[in-house]
Design an enzyme around this catalytic site. Sequence first.
Site, PDB file in Angstrom:
ATOM      1  N   GLN A  55      78.603 -26.645  41.908  1.00 55.49           N
ATOM      2  CA  GLN A  55      79.804 -26.306  41.461  1.00 55.49           C
ATOM      3  C   GLN A  55      80.336 -25.148  41.817  1.00 55.49           C
ATOM      4  OE1 GLN A  55      81.837 -28.550  39.841  1.00 55.49           O
ATOM      5  NE2 GLN A  55      83.449 -26.881  40.077  1.00 55.49           N
TER       6      GLN A  55
ATOM      7  N   ASP B 148      80.296 -33.507  48.507  1.00 55.69           N
ATOM      8  CA  ASP B 148      81.235 -32.744  48.575  1.00 55.69           C
ATOM      9  C   ASP B 148      82.029 -32.609  49.802  1.00 55.69           C
ATOM     10  OD1 ASP B 148      82.260 -32.004  45.964  1.00 55.69           O
ATOM     11  OD2 ASP B 148      81.200 -30.173  45.869  1.00 55.69           O
TER      12      ASP B 148
ATOM     13  N   LYS C 156      82.374 -34.703  35.715  1.00 56.41           N
ATOM     14  CA  LYS C 156      81.487 -35.388  36.781  1.00 56.41           C
ATOM     15  C   LYS C 156      80.392 -36.064  36.159  1.00 56.41           C
ATOM     16  CE  LYS C 156      83.201 -31.850  40.132  1.00 56.41           C
ATOM     17  NZ  LYS C 156      83.024 -30.896  40.822  1.00 56.41           N
TER      18      LYS C 156
END
Length: 279
Positions: A96, A119, A52
């Site tokens: 995460q 997200d 990422k």
Amino acid sequence: MATIIDGKKISAEIKEELKEKVEQLKEAGAEGTLAVIQVGDDPASGVYVRNKKKACAYIGLHSQSFELPEETTQKELLDLIERLNRDDAVNGILVQLPVPAHIDEKTVINAISPDKDVDGFHPQSVGSLTIGQPGFVSCTPAGIIELLKRSGVEMDGKHCVIVGRSNIVGKPMALLMLRENATVTVAHSHTRQLQELCRTADILIVAVGRKEFITGDYVRPGAVVIDVGIHRDEDNHLFGDVKYDEAFEKASMITPVPGGVGPMTIAMLMHNCVEAMTR
Ligand code: NDP
């Protein structure tokens, strides 16, 4: 025999487009920063976080990395999120997952400001998707819609069967497919006669989390098959939720594993980060 939907190629195209957009936004004086938080040192999470950050650098975004020890308390994590929520230099915040067991995942997701929820997991983002309002969309299902559109797959009026109803894949996928005017059926572990049901699908999307669970017998000849699953064997070979060779013979189009849905998830995360920067 199916045509292969090349997720690697399509995700590369998207990243090029985003790179250009970021350049333009920078010329207009905007800057973009993604804050990435990892708690503990799970090796798989480490790989995802590195990828990422690499993608951010590629398209011209800054990334801030917070690598917190396993024993970090929930309060410490929530305090950090709150600080990043208030930091105007940070446009996107990503924690995460999974977080260690002593931290409640839902509480963490709910703590992220919906304006920075790249997200797309926050209840407000999910609610906005449900009622068709603007908001961040969960990256994997959003990536599948891009794969289908850019491969010329017609969704309007088609029957889409989604196997799996998780909050991050199955459910948002169903909402996105409805938005594209598909007729949607969502199957799960209590669904009866799954094989027959799957064989009615024009578009079969599989996010069941079981290695090669969907065999060729589940695929209607000519169907489009999208395999979300990721499984790694002891030799580090990757497999999907679909028995690829069998499905390949029946489908008109299919995503491989690796190189199908996987690369799209990061591309759509970058898309959301650029969206956050634009706002
Ligand atoms: P979950 O485990 O959260 O959900 C699995 C779903 O499959 C559940 O809804 C479950 O039903 C259903 N299911 C399980 N067994 C059966 C069965 N026998 N028949 C019908 N349905 C069944 O998984 P995720 O959605 O998070 O992930 C799915 C897969 O996709 C995994 O392999 C994961 O690694 C992968 N993945 C890949 C990503 C990518 O970037 N490519 C991103 C995210 C996930 P029930 O609700 O009834 O329990």
